[in-house]
Write a protein that holds these residues in place. Structure first.
Motif, PDB file in Angstrom:
ATOM      1  N   MET A 194       0.844  -1.180   0.000  1.00  0.00           N
ATOM      2  CA  MET A 194       0.000   0.000   0.000  1.00  0.00           C
ATOM      3  C   MET A 194       0.885   1.237   0.000  1.00  0.00           C
ATOM      4  N   SER A 195       0.556   2.227  -0.841  1.00  0.00           N
ATOM      5  CA  SER A 195       1.385   3.418  -0.949  1.00  0.00           C
ATOM      6  C   SER A 195       1.208   4.304   0.283  1.00  0.00           C
ATOM      7  N   ARG A 196       2.256   5.003   0.655  1.00  0.00           N
ATOM      8  CA  ARG A 196       2.238   5.892   1.808  1.00  0.00           C
ATOM      9  C   ARG A 196       1.821   7.291   1.365  1.00  0.00           C
ATOM     10  N   THR A 197       1.157   8.005   2.250  1.00  0.00           N
ATOM     11  CA  THR A 197       0.898   9.431   2.062  1.00  0.00           C
ATOM     12  C   THR A 197       1.550  10.152   3.223  1.00  0.00           C
ATOM     13  N   ARG A 198       2.525  10.987   2.901  1.00  0.00           N
ATOM     14  CA  ARG A 198       3.347  11.608   3.940  1.00  0.00           C
ATOM     15  C   ARG A 198       3.174  13.123   3.918  1.00  0.00           C
ATOM     16  N   LEU A 199       3.173  13.704   5.104  1.00  0.00           N
ATOM     17  CA  LEU A 199       3.107  15.146   5.296  1.00  0.00           C
ATOM     18  C   LEU A 199       3.983  15.482   6.503  1.00  0.00           C
ATOM     19  N   ALA A 200       4.294  16.760   6.657  1.00  0.00           N
ATOM     20  CA  ALA A 200       5.114  17.156   7.806  1.00  0.00           C
ATOM     21  C   ALA A 200       5.020  18.656   8.011  1.00  0.00           C
ATOM     22  N   VAL A 201       5.414  19.074   9.197  1.00  0.00           N
ATOM     23  CA  VAL A 201       5.649  20.481   9.480  1.00  0.00           C
ATOM     24  C   VAL A 201       7.155  20.675   9.588  1.00  0.00           C
ATOM     25  N   TRP A 202       7.656  21.675   8.878  1.00  0.00           N
ATOM     26  CA  TRP A 202       9.081  22.001   8.894  1.00  0.00           C
ATOM     27  C   TRP A 202       9.281  23.389   9.482  1.00  0.00           C
ATOM     28  N   GLY A 203      10.395  23.570  10.166  1.00  0.00           N
ATOM     29  CA  GLY A 203      10.762  24.868  10.699  1.00  0.00           C
ATOM     30  C   GLY A 203      12.056  24.761  11.468  1.00  0.00           C
ATOM     31  N   ASP A 204      12.476  25.873  12.047  1.00  0.00           N
ATOM     32  CA  ASP A 204      13.715  25.909  12.807  1.00  0.00           C
ATOM     33  C   ASP A 204      13.624  27.038  13.835  1.00  0.00           C
ATOM     34  N   PRO A 205      13.298  26.709  15.092  1.00  0.00           N
ATOM     35  CA  PRO A 205      13.150  25.391  15.723  1.00  0.00           C
ATOM     36  C   PRO A 205      11.785  24.783  15.399  1.00  0.00           C
ATOM     37  N   ARG A 262       9.956  18.104  11.317  1.00  0.00           N
ATOM     38  CA  ARG A 262      11.362  18.013  10.919  1.00  0.00           C
ATOM     39  C   ARG A 262      12.000  19.394  11.016  1.00  0.00           C
ATOM     40  N   GLN A 263      13.166  19.449  11.624  1.00  0.00           N
ATOM     41  CA  GLN A 263      13.898  20.708  11.699  1.00  0.00           C
ATOM     42  C   GLN A 263      14.636  20.932  10.385  1.00  0.00           C
ATOM     43  N   VAL A 264      14.312  22.033   9.729  1.00  0.00           N
ATOM     44  CA  VAL A 264      14.909  22.385   8.438  1.00  0.00           C
ATOM     45  C   VAL A 264      15.273  23.865   8.477  1.00  0.00           C
ATOM     46  N   THR A 265      16.500  24.200   8.139  1.00  0.00           N
ATOM     47  CA  THR A 265      16.932  25.592   8.118  1.00  0.00           C
ATOM     48  C   THR A 265      16.604  26.217   6.770  1.00  0.00           C
ATOM     49  N   GLU A 266      16.703  27.536   6.702  1.00  0.00           N
ATOM     50  CA  GLU A 266      16.491  28.234   5.424  1.00  0.00           C
ATOM     51  C   GLU A 266      17.459  27.725   4.364  1.00  0.00           C
TER      52      GLU A 266
END
Length: 272
Positions: free
Chosen positions: A1-12, A38-42
């Motif tokens: 079965m295929s996955r459906t993925r989402l997330a919130v990114w930012g720093d912090p 997930r922590q993601v920088t500019e």
């Protein structure tokens, strides 16, 4: 079965309540969607987006990624175009950007029986202030008093006000205050203003909508005597509802199935 993925990114990002909100909504909707943080920088942002595979449906963005999200998109909704920032990306063959903060502010204030305003004061001049300006314009505001530590940083708000047909005045926090219907504070969480500044702003400020919500009450809310102090949790909730509409329908105005139950579950997750 295929996955459906989402997330919130930012720093912090560790403080984000978005995973709680989205998980509660997807459970009610019967969607086996994964939503993470997930922590993601500019500097990392563009490469990180390009590295996502086709299991990814969308992203929620918090600071400092809203400008980058706007820039990376192939298309943008009207609120993103007006404010120059995006907090939501719908992924696929192309990238669509949205600003759901504007609608989140409107919906949160409507819950408090605030659907129309004439004169408004904004405390702060950043990206959230731009969203607040568009929101109060949609609510009927004709004049907005912007207060900032550095008034020169409000040039983008002045330009936006001209586009919207709203009269903008800009000054420092300690200038004399005229009476307004509503004050919206978009100051960073934990900001403490001197009592000599807060008192006149509060006396003439009407209700306070403070986008800060942790800790609550904020220092500003505790010092506010001019009217009810409203926490930013309502904005957080309702901007997320609009994000979920986008992830499900591609349209922030298309209501969710059994949306009343979805919103109730999301609100319960916040309160818990």
């Amino acid at each position: 079965m295929s996955r459906t993925r989402l997330a919130v990114w930012g720093d912090p990002i560790a403080h984000s309540k978005s995973p709680l909100l989205h998980a509660a909504a997807y459970e009610v909707l019967g969607l086996d969607w994964e939503y993470e943080r997930r922590q993601v920088t500019e500097a990392e942002f563009a490469g990180a987006v390009r590295g996502l595979d086709d299991s990814w449906r969308g992203l929620s963005l918090t600071m400092p990624l809203k400008d980058e999200a706007f820039r990376i998109a192939d298309s943008r909704d009207a609120h993103a175009e007006l404010t120059g920032v995006a907090n939501t990306l719908l992924l696929g063959a192309s990238i669509a950007a949205f600003n759901t903060d504007v609608g989140g502010i409107i919906d949160a204030l409507a819950e408090k029986d605030l659907s129309g305003v004439g004169e408004v004061r904004l405390l702060g001049a950043g990206a959230t202030a731009a969203s607040a300006l568009v929101a109060v314009k949609d609510m009927g505001a004709t004049r907005v008093d912007v207060r900032a530590r550095r008034p020169e940083r409000a040039s983008a708000l002045i330009a936006l006000g001209e586009r919207l047909g709203v009269t903008i005045t800009v000054s420092t926090f300690d200038e004399p205050a005229s009476s307004v219907d509503l004050t919206i504070a978009s100051l960073p969480g934990g900001t403490v203003l001197d009592e000599s500044i807060v008192r006149p702003l509060s006396d003439e400020g009407g209700k306070l909508f403070d986008v800060a919500y942790s800790p609550w009450p904020s220092a500003l809310a505790m010092a506010w005597t001019g009217g009810e102090a409203i926490a930013g949790l309502g904005m957080l909730l309702h901007q997320a509802v609009r994000q979920i509409r986008i992830f499900l329908h591609g349209d922030p105005s298309a209501e969710l199935p059994d949306e009343i139950a979805v919103v109730a579950a999301m609100r319960a997750a916040l309160q818990a």
